[in-house]
Design an enzyme around this catalytic site. Structure first.
Site, PDB file in Angstrom:
ATOM      1  N   ARG A   7       0.931  -1.464  -0.140  1.00  0.00           N
ATOM      2  CA  ARG A   7       0.052  -0.274   0.135  1.00  0.00           C
ATOM      3  C   ARG A   7       0.772   1.619   0.335  1.00  0.00           C
ATOM      4  O   ARG A   7       1.710   1.189   0.920  1.00  0.00           O
ATOM      5  CB  ARG A   7      -0.778   0.144   1.171  1.00  0.00           C
ATOM      6  CG  ARG A   7      -1.900   1.065   1.084  1.00  0.00           C
ATOM      7  CD  ARG A   7      -2.497   1.269   0.113  1.00  0.00           C
ATOM      8  NE  ARG A   7      -3.693   2.417   0.859  1.00  0.00           N
ATOM      9  CZ  ARG A   7      -4.846   3.004  -0.321  1.00  0.00           C
ATOM     10  NH1 ARG A   7      -4.042   2.996  -1.295  1.00  0.00           N
ATOM     11  NH2 ARG A   7      -6.354   3.072   0.496  1.00  0.00           N
ATOM     12  N   GLU A  17       0.270   4.548  -0.222  1.00  0.00           N
ATOM     13  CA  GLU A  17       0.664   5.341   1.644  1.00  0.00           C
ATOM     14  C   GLU A  17       1.045   4.972   2.151  1.00  0.00           C
ATOM     15  O   GLU A  17       1.139   6.154   3.368  1.00  0.00           O
ATOM     16  CB  GLU A  17      -0.758   6.253   1.083  1.00  0.00           C
ATOM     17  CG  GLU A  17      -2.226   5.251   2.050  1.00  0.00           C
ATOM     18  CD  GLU A  17      -3.420   5.825   1.731  1.00  0.00           C
ATOM     19  OE1 GLU A  17      -3.839   5.951   2.736  1.00  0.00           O
ATOM     20  OE2 GLU A  17      -3.721   6.465   0.579  1.00  0.00           O
ATOM     21  N   ARG A  54       5.268   3.376   0.933  1.00  0.00           N
ATOM     22  CA  ARG A  54       6.423   3.936   0.348  1.00  0.00           C
ATOM     23  C   ARG A  54       7.749   4.062   0.134  1.00  0.00           C
ATOM     24  O   ARG A  54       7.960   4.340  -0.515  1.00  0.00           O
ATOM     25  CB  ARG A  54       5.189   3.770  -1.032  1.00  0.00           C
ATOM     26  CG  ARG A  54       6.022   4.375  -2.309  1.00  0.00           C
ATOM     27  CD  ARG A  54       5.647   5.846  -3.197  1.00  0.00           C
ATOM     28  NE  ARG A  54       3.772   5.509  -3.645  1.00  0.00           N
ATOM     29  CZ  ARG A  54       3.339   4.244  -4.488  1.00  0.00           C
ATOM     30  NH1 ARG A  54       4.853   3.903  -5.481  1.00  0.00           N
ATOM     31  NH2 ARG A  54       2.603   4.239  -4.790  1.00  0.00           N
ATOM     32  N   GLY A  96      -8.437   5.256 -11.030  1.00  0.00           N
ATOM     33  CA  GLY A  96      -8.898   4.223 -11.800  1.00  0.00           C
ATOM     34  C   GLY A  96      -9.548   2.942 -11.178  1.00  0.00           C
ATOM     35  O   GLY A  96      -9.581   2.800  -9.898  1.00  0.00           O
ATOM     36  N   GLU A 127      -4.285  -7.248  -6.772  1.00  0.00           N
ATOM     37  CA  GLU A 127      -3.600  -7.838  -6.704  1.00  0.00           C
ATOM     38  C   GLU A 127      -2.682  -9.422  -6.061  1.00  0.00           C
ATOM     39  O   GLU A 127      -2.496 -10.440  -6.277  1.00  0.00           O
ATOM     40  CB  GLU A 127      -2.376  -6.863  -6.328  1.00  0.00           C
ATOM     41  CG  GLU A 127      -1.563  -5.661  -6.775  1.00  0.00           C
ATOM     42  CD  GLU A 127      -0.829  -4.827  -6.409  1.00  0.00           C
ATOM     43  OE1 GLU A 127      -0.238  -3.918  -7.393  1.00  0.00           O
ATOM     44  OE2 GLU A 127      -0.295  -5.444  -5.845  1.00  0.00           O
TER      45      GLU A 127
END
Length: 302
Positions: A67, A69, A72, A99, A133
């Protein structure tokens, strides 16, 4: 701590003497596993080496699911850097995701990866992309035995497994407009949480990352698993019995023999045992058909 293990198999009823085992026609297989057992205080990832692993067709060694936010710019970035520095080709999606649907290139990257690392963090389930994913990753694990490593970054593994805590809160939002995907996502989370992995909660993150990348590098780079047919009945019971005899925690040289008539699965058991423990060792070797090689080509070829 160091350990040297010699595991040998014979078709004779008893194996009391080792001195002439190389010259006996009854000796069928021998392998040694040596030198320095890595005594890491970790929950090891579940290994799926029962089917043959070949790097044919692989574009990446690892697919990194995380994830953005949450991790990263800290944990995942440092993990990625360490993996690359160790020579592990790693796919990381650095783009800002927009999207509704996961992009085809990400699905393709998962399919072309030898294994996947899933970093579960507090807001992982808030992302539909992450859940898509994960569902794809678990599909690949089931269909092609892709290896999966689970990392629980400041989250309780039970929250991932049961979809409670922040994971439960995320799924409340999906019950209204994502019912068609809900069960698939829940199943994927439960399956991934059942894989023994690393719980990164306390201590220095740099130490966790060093230990994680060391284990993964040993698995990915330092040896290939042997071919063993998948889902063999009773193989785990044989391994449990043998693992007690191997005494991996000991500093002594360990010699274990298995006797039985020909073609009953001694080589298969040896291969399975090797696959389960070779990645814990700094060096490992599987020597097959020792008698045949010794007689035809001499001891130097062994």
């Amino acid at each position: 701590m160091s350990v040297c293990i010699l595991l040998f198999f014979s078709i004779i009823p008893s194996c009391k003497f080792l001195g002439s085992f190389l010259s006996t026609s009854n000796f069928t297989i021998c392998f040694s596993l040596a030198i320095k057992y890595q005594n890491l205080n970790l929950l090891m990832p579940e290994m799926y080496y029962d089917s043959f692993c070949s790097n044919y067709g692989w574009t990446y060694d690892e697919f990194l699911s995380f994830r953005g936010e949450d991790t990263r710019h800290n944990f995942t970035n440092h993990l990625y850097t360490h993996l690359v520095q160790r020579g592990i080709t790693t796919f990381r999606d650095d783009r800002l995701r927009r999207g509704e649907e996961i992009q085809p290139e990400l699905l393709k990257a998962i399919e072309e990866s030898r294994s996947s690392i899933v970093v579960f963090s507090k807001n992982y389930a808030d992302s539909r992309w992450c859940l898509d994913e994960l569902a794809k990753i678990m599909d690949r694990r089931r269909q092609s035995r892709q290896m999966v490593f689970s990392l629980f970054y400041h989250v309780d593994p039970s929250d991932v497994h049961k979809q409670t805590g922040s994971f439960g809160e995320a799924f409340i939002k999906y019950e209204e407009n994502r019912k068609n995907k809900l069960q698939r996502w829940k199943k994927a989370l439960t399956q991934a949480a059942n894989i023994s992995g690393w719980h990164v909660n306390k201590g220095y993150e740099s130490k966790h990352i060093e230990e994680i990348t060391t284990i993964i590098a040993n698995i990915i780079l330092n040896g290939k698993p042997l071919f063993v047919e998948y889902n063999l009945v009773g193989i785990d019971l044989h391994f449990e019995k043998l693992s007690l005899e191997l005494r991996m925690e000991s500093n002594d040289v360990c010699l274990v023999g298995i006797c039985g008539m020909g073609r009953i699965g001694k080589t298969t058991i040896a291969s399975y045992v090797y696959n389960q423990i070779y990645w814990k060792l700094e060096c490992s070797s599987f020597l097959e058909k020792v008698t045949e090689v010794y007689k035809n080509k001499g001891p130097l070829r062994i």
